[in-house]
Design an enzyme around this catalytic site. Structure first.
Site, PDB file in Angstrom:
ATOM      1  CE1 TYR B 116      81.283 -34.912  -4.091  1.00 39.32           C
ATOM      2  CE2 TYR B 116      81.645 -34.666  -1.741  1.00 39.32           C
ATOM      3  CZ  TYR B 116      81.292 -35.442  -2.826  1.00 39.32           C
ATOM      4  OH  TYR B 116      80.940 -36.752  -2.629  1.00 39.32           O
ATOM      5  CE1 TYR B 155      81.202 -35.420   2.441  1.00 42.85           C
ATOM      6  CE2 TYR B 155      82.502 -36.586   0.799  1.00 42.85           C
ATOM      7  CZ  TYR B 155      81.276 -36.213   1.310  1.00 42.85           C
ATOM      8  OH  TYR B 155      80.133 -36.631   0.688  1.00 42.85           O
ATOM      9  NE  ARG B 165      78.674 -40.495   3.694  1.00 48.86           N
ATOM     10  CZ  ARG B 165      78.300 -40.951   2.496  1.00 48.86           C
ATOM     11  NH1 ARG B 165      78.005 -40.126   1.534  1.00 48.86           N
ATOM     12  NH2 ARG B 165      78.210 -42.251   2.258  1.00 48.86           N
ATOM     13  CG  HIS B 168      81.147 -41.485  -1.243  1.00 49.20           C
ATOM     14  ND1 HIS B 168      81.543 -40.830  -0.107  1.00 49.20           N
ATOM     15  CD2 HIS B 168      80.318 -40.629  -1.893  1.00 49.20           C
ATOM     16  CE1 HIS B 168      80.975 -39.631  -0.062  1.00 49.20           C
ATOM     17  NE2 HIS B 168      80.231 -39.485  -1.137  1.00 49.20           N
ATOM     18  CG  HIS B 170      77.785 -39.204  -5.133  1.00 44.67           C
ATOM     19  ND1 HIS B 170      76.734 -39.309  -4.255  1.00 44.67           N
ATOM     20  CD2 HIS B 170      78.765 -38.551  -4.457  1.00 44.67           C
ATOM     21  CE1 HIS B 170      77.062 -38.744  -3.103  1.00 44.67           C
ATOM     22  NE2 HIS B 170      78.291 -38.271  -3.196  1.00 44.67           N
TER      23      HIS B 170
END
Lengths: 193, 250
Positions: B116, B155, B165, B168, B170
């Protein structure tokens, strides 16, 4: 009514800031110079179950205007709309868990045909670790109508004070303090809505 | 009851489902460590829905540009994000299956390497100077949203040993009322990390499977991008047409 198709919630996680708090998505200040109503500042801190400030939460608020009317097509009561007021706020907590809004104190909102609700602000809390968001309400400590508020009356008396923001005047400005305790001693009342 | 035109006099709305544990995850889910000290100990208090919750900001928030929905280019650098191009589209529906038009959809995601662009994301995967990982759009009159992006990478995180994780995206949605507010995550099909992810598994089946998009060959564009379809169903009814009551607000 089948609930089978609803989409479930997931945590907002730790990395929402660039998307949800970008400059034009962040809404700490709900008022403009012409907005009608008593100017208030809302300040508070979000705490976890260890009493530690939560530095990666997001608080959203939704409220009626000075006259108690919501800017929404479902609210067709014959009360004035204020063209300078939406009533939605969004703020991230800072490194010390603090959030703030500059808004106006809302008017009373009808509950049913006969009763009114005391002036209040709906508060949503999002954070890493919260799989669903939490929903609560801010009421005003100096508001006599609290005693008859039909939602507040559903709350056990010993827990009501977690929903009451305390008023102070700081440098001539009206500040209501509303801390949010996610868990443990003094845990804020959260609603199932 | 009528949802149009008249004031809400009733204080209980039978069609709005509250606290449904067959759909929504519990607040405390021990395998998701961060929930342990951030979940309320005491039960939620049942209250009637009032005008305060049956209204909401959704209809009033609508400041987006078409560029906001193109995550491959909305960094504004003139360059294109690195990764497998994807189109993610679907419908936003109310609990009766009716489309929710003109509602804000905000998304965020990791880059193709699983990183991110965020001050708290420190793991050693490369950043992409042409990728912000944020987007937004409004649903159209049929409740349809559409984003162009790149497939996010998986990640690692520190929830448990060797925790990863799954890929995905959000999603944040408002819908017609405060009761319909939803923040959730969309997953990609056929990912072996699903079974190992406590956040995803906090949602009970069959609702868990509904967080997974389907590969949609009719959405895939030849020699351009793979298509995924994911519909989102919000609580509560779509009450009224989305119209500003009067005037413009900023």
């Amino acid at each position: 009514m089948s609930t089978a198709r609803l989409t479930g919630a997931q945590t907002v996680g730790p990395f929402f800031h660039p998307a949800l708090l970008r400059e034009d998505a962040r809404r700490n200040v709900l008022v403009q110079p012409e907005t009608e109503g008593e100017r208030i500042r809302i300040e508070g801190c979000v705490y976890d179950g260890d009493g530690v400030p939560v530095p990666d939460a997001m608080v959203e608020i939704w409220q009626a205007n000075h006259y108690g009317r919501h800017r929404h097509p479902l609210d067709q009561r014959p009360l004035p709309l204020d063209p300078t007021f939406i009533g939605f706020g969004r703020c991230g907590t800072d490194d010390a868990g603090r959030y703030w809004f500059e808004t106006i104190k809302p008017g009373p909102v009808s509950f049913d045909g006969e009763r009114s609700q005391a002036p209040h602000i709906c508060v949503l809390v999002f954070a890493r670790g919260l799989l669903n968001h939490l929903v609560t309400r801010l009421y005003f400590a100096d508001e006599p109508a609290n005693a008859a508020d039909p939602v507040l009356q559903r709350v056990p008396p010993e827990r009501r004070e977690t929903l009451i923001a305390q008023r102070a005047v700081v440098d001539g400005a009206v500040v209501y303090r509303f801390d949010i305790v996610l868990q443990g001693d003094g845990e804020t009342v959260f609603f199932n809505i | 009851m009528s949802w149009k035109g008249t004031a809400v006099e009733s204080t209980t709305i039978g069609t709005i489902i509250r606290g449904d544990r067959e759909v929504f995850p519990p607040y405390l889910y021990a395998a998701y460590r961060a929930s342990n000290r951030r979940s309320p100990n005491l039960p939620l208090i049942e209250v009637p829905l009032t005008l305060s919750e049956l209204t909401g900001p959704g209809p009033a928030i609508s400041e987006v540009t078409p560029e906001d929905a193109d995550l491959t280019r909305n960094a504004g650098t003139g360059g294109e994000a690195i990764g497998q191009r994807i189109i993610v589209t679907g419908r936003v529906l109310d609990e009766h299956g009716r489309p929710v038009p003109n509602t804000l959809v905000e998304i965020w995601q990791a880059n193709a390497a699983g990183r991110y662009l965020h001050r708290n994301d420190h793991w050693p995967a490369p950043l992409d100077p042409n990728f912000l990982g944020i987007g937004r759009c409004l649903t159209d009159e049929h409740g349809v949203y559409r984003f162009l992006s790149i497939r996010p990478g998986a990640y690692p995180w520190r929830n448990h040993p060797n925790a990863w994780r799954p890929s995905h995206i959000h999603f944040s949605l408002f819908g017609p009322s405060l009761a319909s507010r939803l923040i959730t995550q969309m997953y990609f099909p056929d990912d072996p990390l699903h079974a190992l992810d406590p956040i995803m598994n906090a949602v009970p089946e069959p609702a868990r499977s509904r967080l997974i998009a389907t590969y949609a060959h009719d959405v895939t564009e030849p020699e351009w991008a793979l298509g995924y379809r994911w519909d989102i169903v919000l609580r509560g009814p779509q009450a009224t047409p989305f119209e500003e009551p009067e005037g413009e607000v900023r």
